[in-house]
Design an enzyme around this catalytic site. Structure first.
Site: not given
Length: 695
Positions: A83, A219, A627
């Site tokens: 992402h 991810d 992230s």
């Protein structure tokens, strides 16, 4: 202004207690180092941060200013989240080469794809410049006077700080303005896309699984840093070569088990851990619900249109993900605050604070703070809500309104100074081109009809039939001519005429009122931080996240989200197959991955039970910006890739609770399994240093 030193770094601690906190890596010696070792770490503070020698911090890069990444080979190979690289993957995608749907793997350096504007920044060194920045600042100054002098002192410190020609410096405020650090940085701007799994792996579970556990999402995405022939930062050039890092992270093949030490190293974006109870109550009961409603209204349209059309899906994939991410996060944040009884507990802490003020003889100096917060938030609440609602409608969700908003800013700039014409036109032209690249008139019209009433304004669908802004060519024609002509063109456009009074209201009353009230609250928050550290010096105080490099440590742990339910800390490929729904945009599974599961062709990436781990939980205190952060084991090896938190645990931005808050990480063995067995990109595996620390 008296400078508050970091008393917390010299205070004793309970070995088994501390799991939260986002700590400055240059200040780990002493308490933090001992605490990490009590949790199982074998690393010293200098292993983590060392100015004079290679250390872990040299492998940690700020990815495009919003995520974290880590170097995993001696040829500049970089790992981050899917992402985090999503907009780059999207920008290279088309109906003919749908990298979002099919994935992308460069099988040689020549196939790696450049990304204009993408950068990775490393921290060279960190320096305390509090005395310099606060020099001359006194309590008798107004807030504007204080900030003016702080800015002046900070700029002077940056201008004179010794650095190499290719380096940069920045200063950041910590502890609500009670301390300041200067960072020497190196920014690399030739970053190329190396690999990404299909969204059915990299975004598996999509909105349904976002912010919840159990997760089964791969991810991750891979990039490579390129440098000039001297291994220094450089703009993109075909002559650039793979970067040779000061340090890269070895990858562990041994994985994790419950109780293992984990350290997450990265650039957390923003937290507010020292808010008063009245602020938390305002955010969760008043502020969040209105913004949740606006995003939900936008998503209702976008999601439906993306399911109907692949062209719309590609255009809106990144935008939908951004809107949905915060929407669901705010819902979980509210749930966590309620579940943990955070407001009541914060009020209990405030009673302890008030008692300590009396005992320390500080009541006359600081006793006004909490009553003042109650008074200010009553007056501030509606201003805060209205301003954020405007941002949601005019910048986040509705592209036509976003174009009008940016055009309005250009008009105001031209009215005040026509000499900025060329620069203003170029800036707006870039904005319009960027928006139109992923713009669909029917989608945006539906969003407009849904979100505008939630801002208290009547929607007008007819502007989509007559406005020049809905087509790039006609929009750019509005910018032709001199300043006076452009202003006239803008004001004769139907969408501009519709939105301009609303934007006028924002700039003339809503935003000024917010800024005035927010400045007073921020000043009181700074004073509150000072008072806390004086009245309760034995409390643990870590600085709020501010997009600077931090260390957070904990252990692999499951958790119980509700009565009679317990989640084990590790999920497996078996769970991916269990969730499989053929053709579903969230839970479809590629045929090849199903074949690998059926044949049990797992290579070296299965655990001792013969299963491929996918994700695992930890007690690390993370937030947005973490992230892509590496999850590092006790020996300094890469074991996971941070990408999410459990739903109720999103409240950790205001209230970290070790019983509820968990971060979610991709197991590196799943990353290796996908790269090797699924993608066949074994040349990337060969670049890495694979280790067996537990053997």
């Amino acid at each position: 202004m008296r400078i508050i030193k970091l008393l917390c770094f010299f205070i004793g601690f309970q070995v088994s207690a501390q799991q939260g906190g986002m700590w400055i890596p240059s200040l780990l010696e002493g308490m933090n180092e001992s605490e990490m070792q009590s949790l199982g770490s074998q690393l010293s503070a200098k292993d983590i941060y060392d100015v004079n020698n290679s250390s872990l911090k040299d492998a940690i890069g700020h990815f495009n200013g919003g995520c974290t990444s880590e170097v995993i080979s001696d040829r500049g190979l970089v790992l981050t989240n899917h992402h985090c690289g999503f907009s780059q993957i999207q920008s290279h995608s088309s109906l003919e080469n749908d990298y979002l749907k099919d994935g992308f793997w460069a099988m040689s350096l020549e196939e790696e794809l450049p990304n204009e504007g993408l950068f990775i920044e490393f921290i060279v060194s960190i320096h305390d410049v509090t005395d310099t920045v606060l020099n001359g600042v006194t309590d008798s100054m107004t807030e504007k006077e204080k900030q003016s002098l702080i800015t002046k002192n900070s700029n002077a410190a940056m201008e004179t700080w010794p650095k190499e020609a290719w380096q940069d410096v920045k200063t950041k405020s910590f502890y609500k303005g009670n301390q300041y650090f200067l960072f020497v940085t190196e920014r690399f701007e030739d970053i190329r896309l190396v690999g990404a799994p299909p969204s059915s792996i990299g975004k598996f579970g999509s909105d349904t699984d976002n912010w919840v556990f159990p997760r089964h999402t791969g991810d991750f995405s891979m990039f490579r840093i390129y440098a000039n022939k001297d291994n220094k930062p450089a703009k993109y050039s075909k002559d650039n070569v793979p970067y040779k890092p000061k340090h890269f992270l070895p990858v562990s093949l041994d994985g994790v088990e419950e109780g293992d030490f984990t350290m997450v190293f990265g650039f957390p974006g923003r937290t507010n851990e020292y808010l008063p109870a009245v602020a938390i109550e305002h955010i969760t009961s008043e502020f969040n619900p209105t913004n949740i409603a606006i995003r939900e209204a936008a998503l209702k349209v976008i999601d439906a249109k993306m399911k109907e059309s692949d062209a719309v899906r590609i255009k809106y994939a990144s935008k939908q993900a951004r809107i949905a991410n915060a929407w669901k996060k705010w819902i979980g944040e509210n749930l966590g605050i309620e579940k943990s009884n955070a407001v009541a507990k914060r009020r209990e802490f405030e009673e302890t604070f008030k008692k300590a003020l009396k005992e320390e003889g500080l009541e006359d100096k600081y006793g006004h703070i909490l009553p003042k917060f109650d008074e200010l938030y009553k007056d501030f609440a509606q201003s805060n809500i209205k301003r954020r609602n405007f941002i949601e409608v005019f910048i986040v969700t509705n592209e036509l309104m976003h174009m009008i908003f940016r055009s309005y800013q250009v008009e105001q700039a031209l009215l005040s100074n026509p000499e900025v014409l060329d620069r203003a036109k170029a800036s707006l032209k870039g904005r319009l081109e960027g928006i139109h690249k992923n713009f669909d008139i029917e989608v945006d019209k539906g969003v407009h009809l849904n979100v505008m009433p939630l801002y208290g304004k009547t929607a007008n669908a007819s502007i989509y039939d007559t406005s020049a802004f809905v087509n790039l060519d006609s929009a750019l024609q509005l910018l032709e001519g001199d300043a006076q002509t452009i202003i006239k063109n803008l004001n004769t456009d139907s969408a501009y005429a519709y939105a301009k009074p609303i934007i006028d209201e924002f700039y003339s009353s809503i935003d000024p009122e917010f800024q005035e009230k927010n400045e007073v609250i921020n000043a009181l928050q700074t004073e509150y931080m000072t008072a806390l550290m004086k009245a309760l010096p034995d409390e643990r105080y870590f600085p709020d996240a501010n997009s600077t490099l931090r260390v957070t440590y904990g252990q692999v742990r499951g958790y119980s989200p509700r009565d009679a339910v317990y989640y084990n800390p590790v999920t497996y490929l078996d769970g991916v197959i269990e969730k499989y729904v053929p053709g579903d945009y969230e839970f479809d599974v590629p045929q090849k991955l199903r074949d690998l599961h059926n044949s049990k062709d797992y290579g070296n990436y299965a655990d001792k039970n013969g299963k491929v781990p996918v994700c695992f939980l930890g007690t690390n205190h993370t937030t947005g910006g973490n992230s892509g952060s590496p999850a590092i084991d006790a020996q300094g090896n890469l074991v996971g890739l941070n990408f999410d938190r459990v739903w109720e645990g999103t409240m950790s931005d205001m209230n970290y609770d070790p019983e509820i808050c968990r971060n979610i990480m991709v197991d590196l063995r799943y990353v290796l399994f996908i790269v090797d067995k699924y993608a066949g990109a074994t040349h990337l595996i060969d670049e890495m240093k694979l280790v067996h620390p537990k053997k």
